[in-house]
Design an enzyme around this catalytic site. Structure first.
Site, PDB file in Angstrom:
ATOM      1  N   SER A   1      23.795  12.780   3.544  1.00 52.37           N
ATOM      2  CA  SER A   1      23.803  11.637   2.638  1.00 52.37           C
ATOM      3  C   SER A   1      22.396  11.402   2.082  1.00 52.37           C
ATOM      4  O   SER A   1      21.824  12.295   1.452  1.00 52.37           O
ATOM      5  CB  SER A   1      24.370  10.405   3.351  1.00 52.37           C
ATOM      6  OG  SER A   1      24.699   9.392   2.440  1.00 52.37           O
TER       7      SER A   1
ATOM      8  N   ASP B   1      35.705  12.662   0.598  1.00 45.98           N
ATOM      9  CA  ASP B   1      34.326  12.181   0.702  1.00 45.98           C
ATOM     10  C   ASP B   1      33.964  11.310  -0.496  1.00 45.98           C
ATOM     11  O   ASP B   1      34.354  11.583  -1.628  1.00 45.98           O
ATOM     12  CB  ASP B   1      33.428  13.425   0.717  1.00 45.98           C
ATOM     13  CG  ASP B   1      32.033  13.189   1.249  1.00 45.98           C
ATOM     14  OD1 ASP B   1      31.555  12.055   1.193  1.00 45.98           O
ATOM     15  OD2 ASP B   1      31.437  14.182   1.718  1.00 45.98           O
TER      16      ASP B   1
ATOM     17  N   HIS C   1      33.027  11.346   4.178  1.00 45.10           N
ATOM     18  CA  HIS C   1      31.570  11.441   4.156  1.00 45.10           C
ATOM     19  C   HIS C   1      30.998  11.827   5.521  1.00 45.10           C
ATOM     20  O   HIS C   1      29.936  12.449   5.597  1.00 45.10           O
ATOM     21  CB  HIS C   1      31.014  10.085   3.701  1.00 45.10           C
ATOM     22  CG  HIS C   1      29.607  10.107   3.206  1.00 45.10           C
ATOM     23  ND1 HIS C   1      29.169  10.952   2.224  1.00 45.10           N
ATOM     24  CD2 HIS C   1      28.528   9.356   3.567  1.00 45.10           C
ATOM     25  CE1 HIS C   1      27.885  10.735   1.984  1.00 45.10           C
ATOM     26  NE2 HIS C   1      27.472   9.772   2.785  1.00 45.10           N
TER      27      HIS C   1
END
Length: 298
Positions: A107, A248, A276
């Site tokens: 991320s 995601d 995610h």
């Protein structure tokens, strides 16, 4: 099965950066340095990568970015910026002697990694960009698109919160929880095993997130709002693997932009509703994919 754990602190700009090393490297293997997300989260949710140390004989190194988790600081909203976290990454590598290393960023950690890689650092054998965007603007547009698929009342509650700044209403919290379950993690933090959830409140980490991102997934009001390394991706000369999940919030559109931009990059899209936090949801499969890539780039 367990592995040896070593912990410590690295002096950094008047404060201390916490690090954790799981396992040791068998002969011929390089360590994997993991960069957590947020900004403002901790390394805890990435500890499923310990499976790489346990199963494949490769040390996995984590650290809490300054102001987050065990890398405690006072409230310093003017201190947080992208350049600070890149300087910290450089210092972590220097202090721990990581002259030759693989790096995984998840991320925000992947955003930091891409920014760092465009500066052509020496000694990075390979990089894994895990569910990360190259452009904050593209990220927000895709998040808003995913939001539109929520029930109408939930989507409306989230839009209203972004307009009036009240994120504490019950209907906003419920809508946020539904979005997170669909696209961020099928395993809520409250249901994660003890080793994967930070055991205490982290108000400064929350401040880091609010300063850098803002309070919403759907509009960036913080210092990251202009983040965009898209034009610089072709300058990356490190072998790269992009990972993401089919559900995601880093949508296939976002992941493909990264994979297409980095010369020679590979992309693994995990199916079966992976979100995610795919690394938490199917850790053995995820770790095997990452390890196979690392082994080809020792």
């Amino acid at each position: 099965m367990g592995v040896k754990i070593r912990e410590g602190y690295i002096p950094f700009e008047g404060y201390k950066t916490y690090y954790r090393i799981a396992g040791e490297c068998d002969q011929g293997r390089l360590p994997l340095l993991a960069l957590h997300g947020g900004p403002g989260t901790t390394h805890w949710y990435l500890r499923s990568l310990d499976g790489i140390a346990e199963r494949y004989g490769r040390a996995v190194i984590y650290y809490d970015q300054i102001g987050c988790g065990y890398s405690r600081t006072p409230s310093m909203p003017d201190f947080w910026c992208e350049e600070l976290f890149e300087r910290e990454l450089v210092e972590v590598r220097r202090a721990l002697g990581l002259d030759h290393v693989h790096i995984l960023g998840q991320s925000w950690g992947g955003m930091l990694l891409m920014r760092y890689a465009t500066h052509r650092p020496a000694g990075v054998a390979s990089m894994v960009v895990a569910s990360s965007p190259a452009s904050a603007d593209v990220w927000v547009k895709e998040a808003q698109r995913l939001r539109s698929y929520l029930p109408d009342d939930m989507a409306a509650a989230l839009i209203q919160a972004d307009e009036d700044g009240d994120y504490d209403r019950p209907e906003v919290k419920a809508a946020t929880a539904e979005y997170y379950l669909r696209h961020v993690s099928r395993i809520p933090e409250s249901e994660r095993k003890g080793t994967l959830a930070f055991p205490e409140d982290d108000p400064v980490g929350t401040e880091v997130y609010n300063v850098m991102q803002g309070k919403s997934e759907f509009v960036i009001t913080g210092k990251m709002r202009d983040f965009d390394v898209t034009a610089d991706l072709p300058h990356i000369c490190i072998p790269a693997l992009v990972t993401s999940g089919e559900a995601d919030e880093c949508t296939p559109y976002i992941a493909k932009q990264v994979a297409d931009g980095i010369p020679g990059a590979e992309w693994h899209l995990f199916g079966e509703g992976a979100t995610h936090c795919v690394h938490l949801e199917i850790p053995d499969e995820y770790n095997a994919v990452v390890e196979e890539f690392l082994e080809r780039h020792e």
